[in-house]
Design a protein around this motif. Structure first.
Motif, PDB file in Angstrom:
ATOM      1  N   LEU A  44       8.991  -9.598 -25.676  1.00  0.00           N
ATOM      2  CA  LEU A  44      10.312  -9.980 -26.156  1.00  0.00           C
ATOM      3  C   LEU A  44      10.666 -11.312 -25.526  1.00  0.00           C
ATOM      4  N   GLU A  53      15.481 -14.252 -27.962  1.00  0.00           N
ATOM      5  CA  GLU A  53      15.419 -13.604 -29.268  1.00  0.00           C
ATOM      6  C   GLU A  53      15.682 -12.110 -29.158  1.00  0.00           C
ATOM      7  N   GLN A  54      15.968 -11.488 -30.290  1.00  0.00           N
ATOM      8  CA  GLN A  54      16.226 -10.050 -30.344  1.00  0.00           C
ATOM      9  C   GLN A  54      14.990  -9.263 -30.782  1.00  0.00           C
ATOM     10  N   ASP A  55      14.178  -9.851 -31.669  1.00  0.00           N
ATOM     11  CA  ASP A  55      13.013  -9.146 -32.211  1.00  0.00           C
ATOM     12  C   ASP A  55      11.818  -9.220 -31.269  1.00  0.00           C
ATOM     13  N   LYS A  56      11.161  -8.089 -31.111  1.00  0.00           N
ATOM     14  CA  LYS A  56       9.911  -8.086 -30.356  1.00  0.00           C
ATOM     15  C   LYS A  56       8.843  -8.792 -31.165  1.00  0.00           C
ATOM     16  N   ARG A  57       7.904  -9.392 -30.462  1.00  0.00           N
ATOM     17  CA  ARG A  57       6.780 -10.083 -31.093  1.00  0.00           C
ATOM     18  C   ARG A  57       5.481  -9.440 -30.653  1.00  0.00           C
ATOM     19  N   THR A  71       3.079 -12.251 -34.619  1.00  0.00           N
ATOM     20  CA  THR A  71       4.021 -11.847 -35.652  1.00  0.00           C
ATOM     21  C   THR A  71       5.196 -11.150 -34.994  1.00  0.00           C
ATOM     22  N   THR A  72       6.297 -10.983 -35.729  1.00  0.00           N
ATOM     23  CA  THR A  72       7.396 -10.182 -35.203  1.00  0.00           C
ATOM     24  C   THR A  72       7.147  -8.731 -35.600  1.00  0.00           C
ATOM     25  N   VAL A  73       7.675  -7.802 -34.821  1.00  0.00           N
ATOM     26  CA  VAL A  73       7.444  -6.386 -35.088  1.00  0.00           C
ATOM     27  C   VAL A  73       8.169  -5.944 -36.349  1.00  0.00           C
ATOM     28  N   SER A  74       9.436  -6.324 -36.490  1.00  0.00           N
ATOM     29  CA  SER A  74      10.230  -5.804 -37.603  1.00  0.00           C
ATOM     30  C   SER A  74      10.222  -6.684 -38.849  1.00  0.00           C
ATOM     31  N   ASN A  75      10.181  -8.000 -38.682  1.00  0.00           N
ATOM     32  CA  ASN A  75      10.301  -8.897 -39.834  1.00  0.00           C
ATOM     33  C   ASN A  75       8.982  -9.398 -40.387  1.00  0.00           C
TER      34      ASN A  75
END
Length: 128
Positions: A58, A62-66, A82-86
């Motif tokens: 993380l 940023e908020q999104d984990k990578r 890459t990002t986990v969610s997006n």
């Protein structure tokens, strides 16, 4: 005639040597830049975890984990982020034959092997 042939062969050999040195140097520079970028990314990150050959982290801002992981695309093995969610996709290294990602204490060790069977190891340090 022998002297002329010897000089011709020597000239061709020197040209080949120059090309080989440039190619090796370019690959080494590319590899070192990649290592520095990954090192900077992990040092500026919070929680770092390694699961199933994937580095999950993380970034501080940023908020999104990578994720940094192995990735197959059209028969080519690469290391990508890459990002986990997006989703999304950022190629880090490409055209590899093997990739191994492991964690040892506060080290992340990425070992790669290219198609010429040359092995490289990156040791990335982060604060736990």
């Amino acid at each position: 005639m022998v002297t002329i042939m010897t000089l011709g062969i020597l000239q061709q050999s020197l040209q080949i040597l120059k090309i080989v040195q440039q190619t090796d140097f370019q690959e080494q520079v590319r590899w070192h830049i990649t290592q520095e970028k990954l090192q900077e990314t992990l040092q500026n990150s919070k929680s770092i975890d390694l699961k199933n050959q994937r580095i999950v982290y993380l970034k501080n801002d940023e908020q999104d984990k990578r994720v940094i992981e192995k990735y197959w695309a059209k028969g080519i093995l690469m290391l990508h982020a890459t990002t986990v969610s997006n989703g999304g996709h950022e190629t880090i290294m490409t055209d590899l034959q093997k990739i191994n990602i492991e964690k040892n204490g506060n080290l992340v060790i990425i070992t790669t092997e290219n198609k010429a069977q040359q092995k490289s190891t990156m040791c990335l340090v982060y604060d736990e």
